[in-house]
Motif scaffolding. Structure first.
Motif, PDB file in Angstrom:
ATOM      1  N   ALA A 107       1.023  -0.775  -0.140  1.00 12.46           N
ATOM      2  CA  ALA A 107       0.209  -0.180  -0.075  1.00 12.46           C
ATOM      3  C   ALA A 107       0.744   1.347   0.094  1.00 12.46           C
ATOM      4  O   ALA A 107       0.541   2.467  -0.401  1.00 12.46           O
ATOM      5  CB  ALA A 107      -1.210  -0.191   1.340  1.00 12.46           C
ATOM      6  N   ASP A 148      -0.900  10.920   3.376  1.00  9.02           N
ATOM      7  CA  ASP A 148      -1.192   9.732   2.523  1.00  9.02           C
ATOM      8  C   ASP A 148      -0.527   8.268   2.560  1.00  9.02           C
ATOM      9  O   ASP A 148      -1.832   7.223   2.811  1.00  9.02           O
ATOM     10  CB  ASP A 148      -0.868  10.410   0.828  1.00  9.02           C
ATOM     11  N   GLN A 150      -0.069   7.312   6.080  1.00  7.41           N
ATOM     12  CA  GLN A 150      -0.722   6.119   6.683  1.00  7.41           C
ATOM     13  C   GLN A 150      -2.046   6.388   5.860  1.00  7.41           C
ATOM     14  O   GLN A 150      -2.350   4.739   6.837  1.00  7.41           O
ATOM     15  CB  GLN A 150      -0.707   7.680   7.537  1.00  7.41           C
ATOM     16  N   ARG A 151      -2.592   6.646   5.838  1.00  2.61           N
ATOM     17  CA  ARG A 151      -3.877   6.841   5.389  1.00  2.61           C
ATOM     18  C   ARG A 151      -4.267   5.313   4.552  1.00  2.61           C
ATOM     19  O   ARG A 151      -4.881   4.268   4.930  1.00  2.61           O
ATOM     20  CB  ARG A 151      -4.739   7.735   4.518  1.00  2.61           C
ATOM     21  N   ALA A 152      -3.753   5.462   3.696  1.00  2.00           N
ATOM     22  CA  ALA A 152      -3.511   4.474   2.434  1.00  2.00           C
ATOM     23  C   ALA A 152      -3.206   2.063   2.819  1.00  2.00           C
ATOM     24  O   ALA A 152      -3.686   1.659   2.826  1.00  2.00           O
ATOM     25  CB  ALA A 152      -2.542   4.541   1.062  1.00  2.00           C
ATOM     26  N   LYS A 154      -3.459   1.935   6.549  1.00  2.00           N
ATOM     27  CA  LYS A 154      -4.967   2.195   7.240  1.00  2.00           C
ATOM     28  C   LYS A 154      -5.779   1.358   6.354  1.00  2.00           C
ATOM     29  O   LYS A 154      -5.921  -0.123   7.129  1.00  2.00           O
ATOM     30  CB  LYS A 154      -4.911   2.966   7.999  1.00  2.00           C
ATOM     31  N   GLU A 155      -5.733   1.888   5.340  1.00  2.00           N
ATOM     32  CA  GLU A 155      -7.483   1.619   4.445  1.00  2.00           C
ATOM     33  C   GLU A 155      -6.974   0.050   4.280  1.00  2.00           C
ATOM     34  O   GLU A 155      -7.881  -0.865   4.068  1.00  2.00           O
ATOM     35  CB  GLU A 155      -7.360   2.528   3.812  1.00  2.00           C
ATOM     36  N   HIS A 156      -5.932  -0.178   3.429  1.00  5.92           N
ATOM     37  CA  HIS A 156      -5.326  -1.432   2.349  1.00  5.92           C
ATOM     38  C   HIS A 156      -5.192  -2.894   3.910  1.00  5.92           C
ATOM     39  O   HIS A 156      -6.225  -3.669   3.481  1.00  5.92           O
ATOM     40  CB  HIS A 156      -4.255  -1.359   2.521  1.00  5.92           C
ATOM     41  N   GLU A 158      -7.061  -2.527   7.465  1.00  3.56           N
ATOM     42  CA  GLU A 158      -7.815  -3.124   7.326  1.00  3.56           C
ATOM     43  C   GLU A 158      -8.967  -3.977   6.195  1.00  3.56           C
ATOM     44  O   GLU A 158      -9.587  -4.865   7.318  1.00  3.56           O
ATOM     45  CB  GLU A 158      -8.205  -2.053   8.247  1.00  3.56           C
ATOM     46  N   ASP A 159      -8.540  -3.006   5.587  1.00  2.00           N
ATOM     47  CA  ASP A 159      -9.633  -3.737   4.359  1.00  2.00           C
ATOM     48  C   ASP A 159      -9.445  -5.706   4.209  1.00  2.00           C
ATOM     49  O   ASP A 159      -9.920  -6.394   3.770  1.00  2.00           O
ATOM     50  CB  ASP A 159      -9.917  -2.939   3.062  1.00  2.00           C
TER      51      ASP A 159
END
Length: 186
Positions: A107, A148, A150-152, A154-156, A158-159
């Motif tokens: 990610a 960006d 951190q967000r990417a 975290k989302e990747h 968790e998903d």
């Protein structure tokens, strides 16, 4: 508890094998004469009944210790690969830490301006804590880039895993130095 017991057994086993090695070295070096060895063997067969019983007990203990250590060396240790365990309605799921690390790296690498990455994952009560070490190109603003990343990440993570990520830390270790050639005037 089992590891402590195995260490104690290994210590005992080492002492017994060490004693047998000293006896073998003594016989091989000639420090124990044939007469002394013969007397010991005669006592084993003709002496009091407790001598053969002692030899049998020691031999059985060494055999059992050998079998135990043989088993320990060939068994598959389930705790050898660090993983995150989850229970679902259908059964258990184990995700290795290496998998989570690779997901985080994947990610983060998709972000423009990131050149070199390393990741470290830690499991905390609140969720996963991911620490990324990055080398960036120096052309993208670092605060926006790290946000960006951190967000990417975290989302990747968790998903894909379904495991909550409580913290993503990005450490910018360096920037890539672009190759600039200065012309020399002579």
């Amino acid at each position: 508890m089992i590891k402590i017991m195995d260490r104690l057994l290994l210590f005992l086993y080492s002492l017994l094998v060490g004693a047998a090695a000293v006896v073998a070295i003594s016989i091989g070096a000639g420090w124990v004469t044939k007469r002394m060895a013969g007397n010991s063997i005669d006592q084993l067969y003709d002496g009091s009944p407790w001598i053969p019983a002692t030899v049998i007990i020691v031999a059985v203990v060494v055999l059992l210790l050998s079998l135990r250590f043989f088993y320990v060396t060939i068994r598959r240790d389930s705790a050898s690969v660090p993983s995150i365990d989850q229970r679902t309605d259908f059964g258990d799921i184990r995700i290795s830490m290496e998998t989570v690390e690779n997901l985080a790296l994947k990610a983060a690498a998709k972000q423009r301006g990131v050149k070199d990455l390393r990741a470290r994952i830690r499991v905390a009560d609140a969720g996963l804590e991911i620490v990324l070490r990055a080398v960036v190109d120096g052309e993208t603003p670092i605060p926006a880039l790290t946000e960006d990343i951190q967000r990417a990440v975290k989302e990747h993570v968790e998903d894909i895993t379904g495991i909550p990520v409580s913290l993503v830390t990005v450490f910018v270790a360096n920037i890539i130095q672009s190759q600039t050639f200065k012309s020399r005037v002579e």
